[in-house]
Design a protein around this motif. Structure first.
Motif, PDB file in Angstrom:
ATOM      1  N   THR A  10       0.830  -1.210   0.000  1.00 15.15           N
ATOM      2  CA  THR A  10       0.000   0.000   0.000  1.00 15.15           C
ATOM      3  C   THR A  10       0.863   1.258   0.000  1.00 15.15           C
ATOM      4  OG1 THR A  10      -1.755  -1.162   1.216  1.00 15.15           O
ATOM      5  CG2 THR A  10      -1.846   1.246   1.203  1.00 15.15           C
ATOM      6  N   THR A  12       3.934   1.438  -1.030  1.00 15.44           N
ATOM      7  CA  THR A  12       4.607   1.488  -2.327  1.00 15.44           C
ATOM      8  C   THR A  12       3.676   2.028  -3.406  1.00 15.44           C
ATOM      9  OG1 THR A  12       6.019  -0.381  -1.708  1.00 15.44           O
ATOM     10  CG2 THR A  12       5.848   0.134  -4.053  1.00 15.44           C
ATOM     11  N   GLY A  13       2.429   1.572  -3.420  1.00 14.95           N
ATOM     12  CA  GLY A  13       1.468   2.035  -4.415  1.00 14.95           C
ATOM     13  C   GLY A  13       1.193   3.531  -4.303  1.00 14.95           C
ATOM     14  N   TRP A  16       4.189   5.368  -5.562  1.00 14.37           N
ATOM     15  CA  TRP A  16       4.211   5.337  -7.028  1.00 14.37           C
ATOM     16  C   TRP A  16       3.344   6.443  -7.614  1.00 14.37           C
ATOM     17  CZ3 TRP A  16       3.419  -0.602  -8.268  1.00 14.37           C
ATOM     18  CH2 TRP A  16       4.622  -1.277  -7.991  1.00 14.37           C
ATOM     19  N   THR A 183      -5.507   5.005  -0.118  1.00 12.05           N
ATOM     20  CA  THR A 183      -4.452   4.625   0.829  1.00 12.05           C
ATOM     21  C   THR A 183      -4.759   5.083   2.248  1.00 12.05           C
ATOM     22  OG1 THR A 183      -3.194   6.624   0.211  1.00 12.05           O
ATOM     23  CG2 THR A 183      -2.648   4.582  -0.939  1.00 12.05           C
TER      24      THR A 183
END
Length: 403
Positions: A10, A12-13, A16, A183
Motif C-alpha cells: 500500500t 509502495t502504491g 508510485w 491509501t
C-alpha cells in the motif's frame, strides 16, 4: 498475505502515484517555461523553493511523523501536492516567477513529506534482524519509484503537447486525489509513531554514522542534479535540437533504467547472505567519479556531443543507481528503530540540501560554463562523497552500535 506485506504494498502504491505527479510536474515546468523563453538560470530558480523547503521539511517532518504517525505525514504530503498542482492552473499572466516558486515550494514540501514517510515506513515493517529483507524492500521501493519518476517525465511531456499546461495539471491532481482516499483507508493510523514522544531538540542526529552518511548523500545528489535538472534538458533541446517529446522520452528512459538498476541492486551486488557495509558505498563512489570527468574531457576533445551524452548518461545512471541504493539501505540500517522517521528525516534533509545546491549550480553552471563545466562540478561533488564515505563504519550496518 501478511499484514506487513499488505501495508508495504500500500505504501509502495501510494508512493508510485505521488512519484508520477512529481516527475510530470518537473518536466512540465522545465519545458513550458523554456518554451516561453526563460533562461536556464531563471528556470533553475523556479525550483529553488522546491529544494529549499525540502531541506526544512525533512528536518521537521521526521519529528512530526514520530509524533503523529507516518500515515498522517504521507497523506499530508499527497494533499499538498494536489494543492500545488492546482495553484499552477491559474491564467498564464499570473504565472510570475515568484508565484511559480511558491507553488513549487508547496510541491517540495509535499514530495519530501511523502518520501520520508514512505521510506521510513519500510523500517517499521521489517524485523530488526532481517537486514537482507530490509535491503531488498527498500531497493524495490526506491528503484520502482525512480522508474515511475521517469514515466512521469514522459507523461508530463506528452500531456503538455496533448492537453496543454493547465489540462495536464488538472488530470494529475485528480488522479492523485483518488489515490489519497484509497491509501488513507488501507493504512493503520499508528504506523511509525514513536513509543516515546520525542522532543523537538532531538531532530538532529547524534549518530556519527548517520552524520557521515548524510554528508556523503549531500554531495552524491548534488553531483547528479548539477547537470541533470536544467543543463541536460536545455542542452538536448537547444544544442541538439531535440523536440519536447524527445527530451521528455529520453529523460524518462534514463530514470526508468536508473530505477530498474536500483531495484535490482541486491541481486547485482549479490548480498543474499550478507548486507552491504560502508566500504561498498566508498567503492561505488570511486567508480562514479570517473564518469562525469571522462565526459567532460571527451567534450573538450570535440567528440560527438550526442554520443558523449547518450553513453555517459547511461553509464552514470547505472553506477549512480547502485550508489543511491546502498545509501538508502544504510540509512535505514543505521537508524534507531523507535526514531526511524527522525533519522531518515535528518538524512533526507542532507539529500534535499544537495539537490538544492545541484539545482542552483545546474542553471548557473550551464549558463556560464556550459555542459562541460557542469560535468566538472559533478565530478568534484562525487569526489567529496567518496572522501566522506571513508568515515562510514566497516561493520555490519544492521548491527551497528552508534558511536
Amino acid at each position: 498475505m501478511s499484514l506487513d506485506l499488505r501495508n508495504y504494498l500500500t505504501v509502495t502504491g501510494g508512493y508510485w502515484a505521488f512519484t508520477l505527479t512529481d516527475g510530470a510536474i518537473r518536466m512540465l515546468v522545465v519545458l513550458y517555461f523554456h518554451q516561453l523563453g526563460y533562461t536556464a538560470l531563471t528556470i533553475a530558480s523556479l525550483f529553488l523553493f522546491y529544494e529549499l523547503f525540502g531541506v526544512i521539511t525533512n528536518l521537521v517532518g521526521g519529528y512530526l511523523a514520530a509524533r503523529l504517525g507516518l500515515n498522517v505525514t504521507m497523506h499530508i504530503g499527497m494533499a499538498m501536492q494536489v494543492v500545488a498542482l492546482g495553484m499552477l492552473t491559474v491564467p498564464p499572466e499570473m504565472l510570475t516567477v515568484l508565484y511559480v516558486m511558491v507553488a513549487q515550494a508547496m510541491s517540495g514540501i509535499a514530495k519530501d513529506l511523502n518520501k520520508m514517510s514512505a521510506k521510513a515506513s519500510v523500517k517499521t515493517l521489517v524485523p530488526e534482524d532481517a537486514n537482507d529483507r530490509l535491503f531488498k524492500w527498500v531497493a524495490i521501493l526506491t528503484g520502482s519509484k525512480n522508474a515511475l519518476k521517469g514515466v512521469g517525465f514522459f507523461l508530463g511531456a506528452v500531456l503538455l503537447e496533448v492537453l496543454g499546461f493547465r489540462g495536464a495539471l488538472l488530470a494529475l491532481a485528480g488522479g492523485l486525489l483518488v489515490v489519497l482516499a484509497i491509501t488513507w483507508f488501507l493504512l493503520p493510523n499508528e504506523l511509525g509513531t514513536a513509543k516515546v514522544k520525542p522532543k523537538f531538540t532531538q531532530i538532529f542526529s547524534n549518530s556519527a554514522a548517520i552524520n557521515w552518511l548524510s554528508a556523503a548523500r549531500f554531495f552524491l545528489f548534488g553531483a547528479r542534479d548539477v547537470w541533470f535538472v536544467v543543463a541536460i534538458p536545455v542542452f538536448l533541446h537547444e544544442v541538439l535540437a531535440w523536440s519536447f517529446t524527445q527530451v521528455g522520452g529520453f529523460m524518462a528512459l534514463w530514470v526508468i533504467g536508473y530505477g530498474i538498476v536500483q531495484a535490482s541492486a541486491p541481486a547485482l551486488l549479490r548480498t543474499k547472505d550478507q548486507a552491504p557495509k560502508g566500504d561498498a558505498a566508498r567503492f561505488w563512489a570511486l567508480i562514479l567519479l570517473f564518469i562525469p570527468a571522462t565526459m567532460a574531457v571527451a567534450l573538450s576533445q570535440d567528440v560527438n556531443p550526442q554520443w558523449v551524452v547518450l553513453i555517459g548518461l547511461t553509464l552514470f545512471g547505472i553506477v549512480f543507481a547502485i550508489n543511491s541504493a546502498l545509501h538508502s539501505y544504510l540509512i535505514l540500517a543505521y537508524a534507531d528503530g523507535d526514531k526511524v522517521s527522525m533519522n531518515v528525516g535528518f538524512y533526507y534533509m542532507a539529500n534535499a540540501g544537495g539537490r538544492l545546491a545541484g539545482t542552483v549550480l545546474s542553471g548557473l553552471g550551464y549558463q556560464t560554463l556550459g555542459l562541460q563545466g557542469c560535468l566538472w562540478i559533478s565530478a568534484a561533488f562525487v569526489a567529496a562523497a567518496w572522501g566522506l564515505s571513508w568515515f562510514l563504519p566497516e561493520g555490519e550496518a544492521g548491527s551497528l552500535n552508534h558511536k
